[in-house]
Motif scaffolding. Structure first.
Motif, PDB file in Angstrom:
ATOM      1  N   PRO A   1     -13.001   2.979  -8.265  1.00 24.06           N
ATOM      2  CA  PRO A   1     -11.704   2.309  -8.396  1.00 24.06           C
ATOM      3  C   PRO A   1     -11.821   0.803  -8.597  1.00 24.06           C
ATOM      4  O   PRO A   1     -11.034   0.214  -9.344  1.00 24.06           O
ATOM      5  CB  PRO A   1     -11.013   2.653  -7.070  1.00 24.06           C
ATOM      6  CG  PRO A   1     -11.596   3.970  -6.684  1.00 24.06           C
ATOM      7  CD  PRO A   1     -13.040   3.885  -7.105  1.00 24.06           C
TER       8      PRO A   1
ATOM      9  N   LEU B   1      -4.791   6.097 -11.455  1.00 20.82           N
ATOM     10  CA  LEU B   1      -5.013   5.737 -10.057  1.00 20.82           C
ATOM     11  C   LEU B   1      -3.932   6.331  -9.159  1.00 20.82           C
ATOM     12  O   LEU B   1      -4.218   6.827  -8.062  1.00 20.82           O
ATOM     13  CB  LEU B   1      -5.064   4.221  -9.914  1.00 20.82           C
ATOM     14  CG  LEU B   1      -6.344   3.561 -10.431  1.00 20.82           C
ATOM     15  CD1 LEU B   1      -6.148   2.058 -10.602  1.00 20.82           C
ATOM     16  CD2 LEU B   1      -7.513   3.845  -9.498  1.00 20.82           C
TER      17      LEU B   1
ATOM     18  N   THR C   1      -4.742   9.902  -8.422  1.00 17.00           N
ATOM     19  CA  THR C   1      -5.950  10.213  -7.647  1.00 17.00           C
ATOM     20  C   THR C   1      -5.960   9.536  -6.277  1.00 17.00           C
ATOM     21  O   THR C   1      -6.974   9.575  -5.587  1.00 17.00           O
ATOM     22  CB  THR C   1      -7.205   9.799  -8.429  1.00 17.00           C
ATOM     23  OG1 THR C   1      -7.136   8.400  -8.784  1.00 17.00           O
ATOM     24  CG2 THR C   1      -7.355  10.623  -9.701  1.00 17.00           C
ATOM     25  N   GLN C   2      -4.844   8.925  -5.882  1.00 17.28           N
ATOM     26  CA  GLN C   2      -4.762   8.337  -4.544  1.00 17.28           C
ATOM     27  C   GLN C   2      -4.838   9.445  -3.498  1.00 17.28           C
ATOM     28  O   GLN C   2      -4.228  10.502  -3.634  1.00 17.28           O
ATOM     29  CB  GLN C   2      -3.462   7.545  -4.386  1.00 17.28           C
ATOM     30  CG  GLN C   2      -3.352   6.764  -3.087  1.00 17.28           C
ATOM     31  CD  GLN C   2      -2.041   5.991  -2.990  1.00 17.28           C
ATOM     32  OE1 GLN C   2      -1.041   6.362  -3.608  1.00 17.28           O
ATOM     33  NE2 GLN C   2      -2.035   4.909  -2.227  1.00 17.28           N
TER      34      GLN C   2
ATOM     35  N   TRP D   1      -8.470   5.324  -1.815  1.00 20.93           N
ATOM     36  CA  TRP D   1      -9.120   6.016  -2.927  1.00 20.93           C
ATOM     37  C   TRP D   1     -10.556   6.316  -2.537  1.00 20.93           C
ATOM     38  O   TRP D   1     -11.132   5.648  -1.673  1.00 20.93           O
ATOM     39  CB  TRP D   1      -9.099   5.155  -4.189  1.00 20.93           C
ATOM     40  CG  TRP D   1      -7.808   5.220  -4.933  1.00 20.93           C
ATOM     41  CD1 TRP D   1      -7.509   6.031  -5.992  1.00 20.93           C
ATOM     42  CD2 TRP D   1      -6.607   4.468  -4.674  1.00 20.93           C
ATOM     43  NE1 TRP D   1      -6.211   5.825  -6.410  1.00 20.93           N
ATOM     44  CE2 TRP D   1      -5.634   4.869  -5.621  1.00 20.93           C
ATOM     45  CE3 TRP D   1      -6.264   3.493  -3.740  1.00 20.93           C
ATOM     46  CZ2 TRP D   1      -4.356   4.338  -5.663  1.00 20.93           C
ATOM     47  CZ3 TRP D   1      -4.989   2.963  -3.766  1.00 20.93           C
ATOM     48  CH2 TRP D   1      -4.043   3.375  -4.716  1.00 20.93           C
ATOM     49  N   SER D   2     -11.136   7.309  -3.178  1.00 21.00           N
ATOM     50  CA  SER D   2     -12.529   7.648  -2.922  1.00 21.00           C
ATOM     51  C   SER D   2     -13.436   6.492  -3.314  1.00 21.00           C
ATOM     52  O   SER D   2     -13.128   5.716  -4.227  1.00 21.00           O
ATOM     53  CB  SER D   2     -12.934   8.899  -3.710  1.00 21.00           C
ATOM     54  OG  SER D   2     -12.154  10.011  -3.346  1.00 21.00           O
TER      55      SER D   2
ATOM     56  N   GLY E   1     -11.009  13.538 -10.034  1.00 21.64           N
ATOM     57  CA  GLY E   1     -10.617  13.035  -8.726  1.00 21.64           C
ATOM     58  C   GLY E   1     -11.464  13.534  -7.576  1.00 21.64           C
ATOM     59  O   GLY E   1     -11.274  13.098  -6.434  1.00 21.64           O
TER      60      GLY E   1
ATOM     61  N   THR F   1      -9.043   0.071  -2.106  1.00 23.66           N
ATOM     62  CA  THR F   1      -7.645   0.419  -1.845  1.00 23.66           C
ATOM     63  C   THR F   1      -6.717  -0.699  -2.281  1.00 23.66           C
ATOM     64  O   THR F   1      -5.577  -0.457  -2.692  1.00 23.66           O
ATOM     65  CB  THR F   1      -7.448   0.722  -0.349  1.00 23.66           C
ATOM     66  OG1 THR F   1      -8.319   1.796   0.027  1.00 23.66           O
ATOM     67  CG2 THR F   1      -6.015   1.106  -0.029  1.00 23.66           C
TER      68      THR F   1
END
Length: 776
Positions: A319, A345, A348-349, A355-356, A363, A375
């Protein structure tokens, strides 16, 4: 006949030292890379899925003379113009010249290669292909076969297939002698090495680490196709060969030239830097996926890939890197592409709001760490689009509220810093999170909005309290009063920091056991870039002096910097590949970050752009790291030149683009307007003090209001000076997932001690710990 030698030697990827990366701008879902004058990893149907190790060439006369051209290291590459990924490669040898032209089919998952050999009449080229279908060199099955009357070199593994077809100048099937084999045992290279010519004609090999080889005429066109089966791949390859190579080449070049005409490139650069800007813009465009629109991987490479078969490599989404790249796309006027990144983004949150650490395009997390800056960055992207009135209807309020809630609950200490290493409080992470809290507050309702700003002000006022060291042996040795440390260990339960604690250094062969106060990094520069500190702040200047003494490297290309004292991520001292341990080398992107500081300080960052542009590989790709020693233990290493780490690093290209844009703008391009309006480079003095279990304080200024910020519903039992005037107050949820309560501290004199403890209302238990804050 089945080839002997199963399953072959342990597979590896090829070197990450790329010459070029490319893709079509059409619907074809294929991305290619080249290095050492040949095709290497090709990705399809997603940009995170490499399907071959490499496709190289041997030139031989059948009488004992043979040369593998990638080992010649005597080649040149040319492009139609900078930033257009259609390349011609010419390998020169006293007996021949091998010319390759490479272009992807705009509509199909097919890569075309035109092969032309000139020189001694008895010579002919041989194509040597190493499949790594499904992202691995294990369990591939290779075969020399037929598809509807045409000879094919093809392979399968799981749900993936490839086919390599060839035609001569008359559009007839071009394959001569061909063979499949196990790498290191019965592959075509081994045949040439043992016999000086191609003598084996094995029909199949696998499952295992396999390779294919086939003889070609002196003029031929290859089509490398990918699909869900080898037969499907063959159909695509044959269809692609039913068009003149020159027509595919012209369409590919024309599409990229048109794309560049639409790019709003920053102006005022010397011609060489303008060319580099075009290359960097191309790199950003190439690394975007076509299925998961808005996803962009960190690099089409596997660092030190010729030593491992890593499934992940850098073809994953980070991210942080993604938003850094989105900022560069904004600097190029590509607002639609930046919007797609924001949509990706949002999709995929994670449920908690973060986020990862990194992830596959769909994701699914790869590594499992948590970095708070990752984040914060998506919030900053939303704010950057909003500043330009370019959100185009994207609803971001829910995403932002979840992200800021996670930051507020978990911060200021992060499980990992931006280099994915130590837990603690880091200046870069703090600057990013504070900026996100300020920018994101505009999308929140009360009381969340007020609390986002309240937390931002509190953390900004405490940056030095948490991350600065003063009057240490290191400071005295370098004649400075103080400096920002790399990472401050997490605070203890009484709010005390412990910079004397040893902070482990990851990847170091022998961790020197340095305490936190002896470790410095370049991360503090982000405080200036985001508008939280003035470039002339004495602590900033002192840290800059220390960083230049400990981390700066002078190279023929210009200055470069190490990430931090003791870094272990890079080649080992003997120049061998990083294998989990090593010594960190210099990073060109840190020169871009330094250039942003110089611009903020009123100086021209042109020298830093020039330095970055001088550290590139043959095709203008900016590496992750460059060699940092005046002597080189390996012939491919040289001071200021790329190492075996990732090349290109998309983040580095994004930094180059943004520095060029910042220079034209006269200030850091990605400095948020809301942050600058609120702080203007000055440290705030908030009228309120915040205490939380993750950021406890031991003292507060007289006249401040004390807020307790708790992770669970609670009843606070509080008093002063040994529980006098005791009372109980219930905390209320603040819109960010914290439960807050203000204690009656108005009018308390200096020296007064405030006492408090909690009853957790969700389970009816007392915390069992007494806490104290003293008024000073």
């Amino acid at each position: 006949m089945q080839a002997p030698g199963a399953p072959g030697i342990d597979p590896t990827w090829t070197s990450s030292d790329k010459d070029l990366v490319g893709c079509s701008l059409g619907s074809g879902r294929l991305w290619f890379t080249t290095g050492f004058g040949i095709l290497n990893e090709v990705y399809s149907p997603r940009v995170d899925l490499p399907q071959i190790r490499d496709l190289g060439f041997i030139v031989a006369d059948g009488q004992g003379f043979w040369v593998e051209v990638k080992r010649l290291e005597s080649y040149r590459i040319t492009l139609p113009r900078p930033g257009v990924p259609a390349l011609e490669i010419i390998h020169a040898h006293p007996r021949f010249e091998l010319r390759l032209r490479i272009a992807p089919d705009p509509q199909r998952e097919v890569l075309l290669i035109e092969v032309s050999l000139q020189g001694d009449a008895g010579l002919r080229p041989y194509a040597l292909l190493a499949p790594h279908l499904g992202g691995t060199g294990h369990d591939n099955v290779a075969e020399v076969g037929w598809h509807r009357g045409r000879r094919m070199l093809w392979a399968e593994q799981g749900p993936f297939g490839l086919a390599l077809a060839a035609v001569d100048s008359s559009q007839c099937d071009a394959w001569g002698t061909a063979s499949a084999g196990y790498v290191g045992a019965s592959d075509g290279w081994q045949d040439f090495d043992r016999h000086g010519r191609l003598t084996w004609e094995f029909d199949s090999a696998g499952p295992g680490n396999v390779a294919l080889i086939g003889a070609l005429p002196r003029l031929a066109t290859l089509a490398l196709g990918f699909a869900a089966s080898r037969e499907s791949a063959a159909t695509l390859a044959i269809a692609s060969l039913c068009q003149p190579f020159d027509a595919v080449w012209a369409a590919h070049v024309g599409a990229w030239q048109q794309w560049h005409q639409q790019v709003q490139a920053p102006q005022g650069l010397p011609p060489a830097l303008a060319d580099q800007l075009a290359t960097s813009a191309m790199v950003l465009r190439v690394h975007q996926d076509k299925t998961f629109v808005g996803a962009l991987v960190a690099s089409l490479s596997v660092p030190w890939g010729n030593t491992n078969d890593s499934l992940g490599g850098y073809h994953l989404v980070w991210p942080r890197d993604l938003v850094e790249s989105a900022g560069a796309l904004l600097a190029l006027g590509a607002e639609p592409e930046a919007r797609e990144i924001l949509r990706y983004l949002a999709a995929t949150q994670l449920a908690e709001g973060n986020w990862s650490q990194n992830q596959w395009l769909g994701g699914k997390a790869y590594w499992q760490g948590c970095q708070l800056d990752e984040t914060a960055f998506p919030v900053l992207l939303a704010a950057a689009l909003a500043e330009r009135d370019a959100l185009d209807g994207i609803e971001v309020a829910a995403m932002i509220q979840r992200a800021l809630g996670f930051i507020a609950r978990i911060g200021p200490s992060s499980e990992q810093d931006r280099w994915e290493e130590d837990a603690g409080i880091n200046a870069f992470t703090l600057a990013t999170c504070i900026s996100a809290l300020v920018c994101g507050a505009a999308w929140l309702d009360e009381p969340a909005r007020e609390w986002a700003l309240r937390i931002a002000d509190d953390w900004n006022s405490r940056v030095e309290e948490w991350t600065a060291a003063q009057d240490t042996a290191l400071a005295r040795a370098h004649g400075v009063a103080g400096y920002y440390v790399r990472v401050a260990p997490p605070l203890d339960t009484e709010g005390m920091r412990h910079l004397e604690r040893v902070l482990p250094i990851k990847n170091k062969l022998r961790d020197p056991g340095l305490p936190a106060e002896e470790q410095v990094a370049t991360d503090f520069l982000h405080l200036v870039r985001m508008g939280l500190r003035d470039p002339g702040d004495p602590l900033v200047l002192d840290t800059l002096k220390l960083v230049d003494a400990l981390l700066r490297v002078e190279t023929p290309a210009g200055p470069a910097w190490h990430r931090y004292v003791g870094d272990g991520y890079g080649e080992r001292d003997d120049g061998s590949a990083f294998d989990g341990t090593g010594r960190g080398r210099a990073w060109p992107l840190l020169g871009g970050e330094r250039g942003h500081y110089e611009l903020a300080a009123g100086r021209d960052p042109l020298p830093y752009l020039q330095a970055m542009a001088s550290m590139v590989g043959r095709g203008g790709l900016i590496p992750e790291q460059v060699w940092d020693e005046p002597t080189a233990p390996r012939p491919w290493l040289a001071l200021g030149r790329p190492t075996g780490s990732a090349m290109p690093l998309v983040w580095a290209h994004a930094e180059f683009v943004k520095l060029a844009a910042s220079r034209a703008l006269g200030r850091p391009f990605d400095r948020p307007d809301a942050v600058w309006r609120r702080y203007g480079g000055r440290r705030p003095a908030p009228a309120e003090a915040l205490w939380s279990p993750r950021a406890p304080i031991a003292q507060m200024r007289a006249g401040q209001r004390l807020w307790l910020c708790l992770p669970r519903p609670a009843r606070v039992h509080q008093g002063i000076d040994g529980w006098q005037a005791a009372s109980e107050l219930d905390a209320t949820e603040n819109g960010l997932g914290l439960y807050v309560v203000a204690l009656p501290t108005s009018g308390l004199a200096a020296g007064t001690r405030i006492d408090f403890t909690f009853l957790w209302l969700d389970d009816g238990t007392w915390e069992g710990v007494d806490h104290h804050v003293t008024v000073r």
